[in-house]
Write an enzyme that holds these catalytic residues in place. Structure first.
Site, short mmCIF file in Angstrom:
data_model
loop_
_atom_site.label_atom_id
_atom_site.label_comp_id
_atom_site.label_asym_id
_atom_site.label_seq_id
_atom_site.Cartn_x
_atom_site.Cartn_y
_atom_site.Cartn_z
N ALA A 123 2.64 -3.14 7.89
CA ALA A 123 2.14 -4.42 7.38
C ALA A 123 3.13 -4.99 6.36
O ALA A 123 3.43 -6.18 6.36
CB ALA A 123 0.77 -4.21 6.73
N TYR A 124 3.65 -4.11 5.50
CA TYR A 124 4.62 -4.56 4.49
C TYR A 124 5.86 -5.13 5.18
O TYR A 124 6.36 -6.20 4.81
CB TYR A 124 4.99 -3.39 3.59
N GLY A 125 6.33 -4.41 6.20
CA GLY A 125 7.53 -4.86 6.93
C GLY A 125 7.32 -6.23 7.57
O GLY A 125 8.18 -7.11 7.45
N PHE A 140 0.87 -1.19 0.00
CA PHE A 140 0.00 0.00 0.00
C PHE A 140 0.89 1.23 0.00
O PHE A 140 1.97 1.23 0.60
CB PHE A 140 -0.89 0.00 1.24
P1 NAP Z 1 5.56 -3.74 -8.92
O1 NAP Z 1 6.14 -2.97 -10.04
O2 NAP Z 1 4.34 -3.24 -8.22
O3 NAP Z 1 5.31 -5.23 -9.45
C1 NAP Z 1 4.75 -6.20 -8.61
C2 NAP Z 1 4.45 -7.43 -9.44
O4 NAP Z 1 3.84 -8.41 -8.57
C3 NAP Z 1 3.43 -7.15 -10.55
O5 NAP Z 1 3.73 -7.96 -11.65
C4 NAP Z 1 2.12 -7.59 -9.90
O6 NAP Z 1 1.13 -7.95 -10.82
C5 NAP Z 1 2.63 -8.81 -9.17
N1 NAP Z 1 1.65 -9.30 -8.22
C6 NAP Z 1 1.08 -8.67 -7.16
N2 NAP Z 1 0.19 -9.47 -6.57
C7 NAP Z 1 0.18 -10.64 -7.27
C8 NAP Z 1 -0.53 -11.85 -7.16
N3 NAP Z 1 -1.46 -12.04 -6.22
N4 NAP Z 1 -0.25 -12.86 -8.02
C9 NAP Z 1 0.69 -12.69 -8.98
N5 NAP Z 1 1.37 -11.54 -9.16
C10 NAP Z 1 1.11 -10.53 -8.31
O7 NAP Z 1 6.62 -3.95 -7.75
P2 NAP Z 1 8.22 -4.19 -7.79
O8 NAP Z 1 8.84 -2.99 -7.19
O9 NAP Z 1 8.66 -4.69 -9.11
O10 NAP Z 1 8.32 -5.35 -6.71
C11 NAP Z 1 8.74 -6.68 -7.00
C12 NAP Z 1 9.15 -7.33 -5.69
O11 NAP Z 1 10.26 -6.64 -5.13
C13 NAP Z 1 8.06 -7.29 -4.61
O12 NAP Z 1 8.07 -8.51 -3.89
C14 NAP Z 1 8.50 -6.15 -3.72
O13 NAP Z 1 8.00 -6.26 -2.41
C15 NAP Z 1 10.01 -6.29 -3.78
N6 NAP Z 1 10.78 -5.09 -3.42
C16 NAP Z 1 10.68 -3.97 -4.19
C17 NAP Z 1 11.45 -2.86 -3.85
C18 NAP Z 1 11.43 -1.59 -4.68
O14 NAP Z 1 12.11 -0.63 -4.30
N7 NAP Z 1 10.70 -1.53 -5.78
C19 NAP Z 1 12.29 -2.89 -2.72
C20 NAP Z 1 12.35 -4.05 -1.96
C21 NAP Z 1 11.60 -5.16 -2.34
P3 NAP Z 1 -0.02 -6.87 -11.31
O15 NAP Z 1 0.61 -6.04 -12.37
O16 NAP Z 1 -1.10 -7.74 -11.79
O17 NAP Z 1 -0.40 -6.06 -10.09
#
Ligand code: NAP
Length: 276
Positions: A192-194, A94
């Site tokens: 919640a995320y943490g 969120f």
């Molecule tokens: P993002 O651009 O929001 O992409 C998230 C991806 O997860 C999207 O493809 C989304 O699909 C998919 N997803 C969400 N819920 C799903 C579900 N129920 N089933 C299948 N796919 C689902 O986020 P991101 O930054 O690339 O994040 C990728 C990972 O890295 C996450 O686990 C995040 O917590 C972690 N992370 C990110 C950061 C950062 O700075 N960006 C830092 C630390 C960790 P939809 O397009 O359908 O929503």
């Protein structure tokens, strides 16, 4: 049944997952599956990579949906007799300013990030072939959130004997505590995320231990990692890393050489093992 090695990435349609798929297409010797919960978004992502001369395959996967997870499991079993690389990247967060009540944020966030990821692991880990690699994309926020937990919770989450059932109970308790508004009194941080990412990191430590106990000799390496702070829809445009840079550590862990005996059961960021 195909003997071709196969890699699967969850949440591959955009962000870091998409960049992981691209790198795997370039570097992994085998079939690479971009999965997405929305087939339209998934196929659009496949088309983009095809324009770059890459050839990923598509399979639908919503990690919130056990039927969808099992359909992928059955497909992999039948077509490949298992899988070689699994990158659990899918996740949600969120926005800081989102006005959704905190207990709802807690339930929804834990549902995908912890319980969804766990369900994928429950169904797919038994299929991982010898010398396979599993990468659970957690976050450095799991480390900072751990530091904000009560001493008692910290001890549980750092324990080398905590079981998956105990972890599930704790994650469930967090959601229940937010509903009673007692979570802070009960020693939880106000994120919640943490907490969901604490769950992913601890789950990875437990799963690695189980691999050591039950599949010794199979040389499977399983780790949690942080991609860094990455410019995606989740983190926004101010983050310093590009999605491709964010893919670096997950892909490093996904492609550890066959003769590597580690890292395993670690939390890795910037390709370096961090203290949990
Ligand atoms: P993002 O651009 O929001 O992409 C998230 C991806 O997860 C999207 O493809 C989304 O699909 C998919 N997803 C969400 N819920 C799903 C579900 N129920 N089933 C299948 N796919 C689902 O986020 P991101 O930054 O690339 O994040 C990728 C990972 O890295 C996450 O686990 C995040 O917590 C972690 N992370 C990110 C950061 C950062 O700075 N960006 C830092 C630390 C960790 P939809 O397009 O359908 O929503």
């Amino acid at each position: 049944m195909s003997g071709t090695p196969v890699a699967v990435v969850t949440g591959g349609n955009k962000g870091i997952g998409f960049a992981i798929v691209r790198r795997l297409c370039q570097q992994f010797q085998g079939d690479v599956y971009l999965t997405a919960r929305d087939p339209g978004n998934g196929q659009a992502a496949i088309a983009k990579l095809q324009e770059e001369g890459l050839h990923p395959f598509f399979h639908q996967l919503d990690i919130d949906d056990l039927q969808s997870i099992r359909a992928l499991r059955d497909f992999l079993k039948e077509k490949y007799g298992g899988l070689n690389v699994l990158v659990n990247n899918a996740g949600i967060a969120f926005k800081v300013l989102d006005s959704t009540p905190f207990p709802v944020q807690a339930e929804v966030t834990l549902k995908t990030n912890f319980f969804g990821t766990r369900n994928v692991c429950t169904e797919l880990l038994p299929l991982v072939k010898p010398y396979g690699k599993v990468v659970n994309v957690s976050s450095s926020v799991s480390i900072s959130s751990l530091a904000s937990c009560s001493k008692e919770l910290q001890q549980k989450f750092r324990s080398d004997t905590i079981t998956e059932e105990e972890l599930v109970k704790l994650m469930t308790k967090f959601v229940e505590d937010t509903k009673k508004n007692t979570h802070q009194k009960e020693g939880w941080p106000n994120t919640a995320y943490g907490v969901s990412k604490i769950g992913v990191t601890v789950l990875s430590r437990i799963q690695a231990r189980m691999i050591n106990e039950k599949r010794k000799g199979d040389h499977i390496l399983l780790n949690a990692c942080c991609p860094g702070w990455v410019r995606t829809d989740m983190a926004g445009p101010k983050a310093p890393k590009s999605p491709d840079e964010g893919a670096e550590t997950p892909v490093y862990l996904a492609l550890l050489p066959a003769d590597a005996d580690g890292p395993h059961g670690q939390f890795v960021s910037d390709k370096t093992v961090q203290t949990w």
